[in-house]
Write a protein that holds these residues in place. Structure first.
Motif, PDB file in Angstrom:
ATOM      1  N   ALA A  48     -10.907 -62.739 -33.233  1.00 52.62           N
ATOM      2  CA  ALA A  48      -9.982 -62.193 -32.096  1.00 52.62           C
ATOM      3  C   ALA A  48      -8.318 -61.854 -32.409  1.00 52.62           C
ATOM      4  CB  ALA A  48     -10.130 -62.960 -30.865  1.00 52.62           C
TER       5      ALA A  48
ATOM      6  N   GLY B 241     -13.629 -60.137 -30.384  1.00 49.84           N
ATOM      7  CA  GLY B 241     -12.388 -59.944 -29.568  1.00 49.84           C
ATOM      8  C   GLY B 241     -12.911 -61.012 -28.487  1.00 49.84           C
TER       9      GLY B 241
ATOM     10  N   ASN C  97      -7.470 -60.392 -25.858  1.00 46.02           N
ATOM     11  CA  ASN C  97      -7.208 -60.575 -27.647  1.00 46.02           C
ATOM     12  C   ASN C  97      -8.136 -60.154 -28.023  1.00 46.02           C
ATOM     13  OD1 ASN C  97      -5.568 -61.794 -29.286  1.00 46.02           O
ATOM     14  ND2 ASN C  97      -6.503 -63.687 -29.447  1.00 46.02           N
ATOM     15  N   SER C  98      -8.072 -58.630 -28.513  1.00 41.06           N
ATOM     16  CA  SER C  98      -8.900 -58.001 -29.076  1.00 41.06           C
ATOM     17  C   SER C  98      -8.554 -57.754 -30.827  1.00 41.06           C
ATOM     18  CB  SER C  98      -8.661 -56.350 -28.655  1.00 41.06           C
ATOM     19  OG  SER C  98      -7.336 -55.759 -28.643  1.00 41.06           O
TER      20      SER C  98
END
Length: 104
Positions: free
Chosen positions: A51, A77, A82-83
């Protein structure tokens, strides 16, 4: 179609880890550095992208998973937004300037 033979490279350049070639041992890419794909990457092991990681591709480059032998990609992710970002490394990106099949 056979992939070209080349050495794998993962070096840090100006705050980015540069990836090029074959990944044949398990790896984890973290968000602590940006990742730059400078030539095609062929994953023949387990690749985990954590992530917050940012993956930038030079125009005309791609990541291929398990084409020559078994490989896997896990993009991790998280639910807090928080990708993982896959994007162009070009200063003036255009649609489709990375991720195309070779010679197409």
């Amino acid at each position: 179609t056979a992939l070209p033979s080349f050495e794998r490279s993962a070096e840090c350049v100006s705050g980015s880890t540069v990836h090029c070639g074959t990944i044949d041992v398990d790896e984890t890419w973290f968000a602590t550095t940006e990742h730059l794909i400078s030539c095609n990457v062929n994953v023949q092991a387990d690749l985990l992208i954590k992530a917050g990681a940012v993956i930038r591709f030079q125009p005309g480059t791609s990541i291929f998973i398990g084409q020559a032998s078994a490989g896997s990609l896990t993009v991790a992710g998280d639910v807090s937004g928080n990708s993982v970002l896959f994007t162009s490394a070009s200063a003036t990106p255009i649609e489709g300037d990375w991720g195309r099949e070779p010679n197409n």
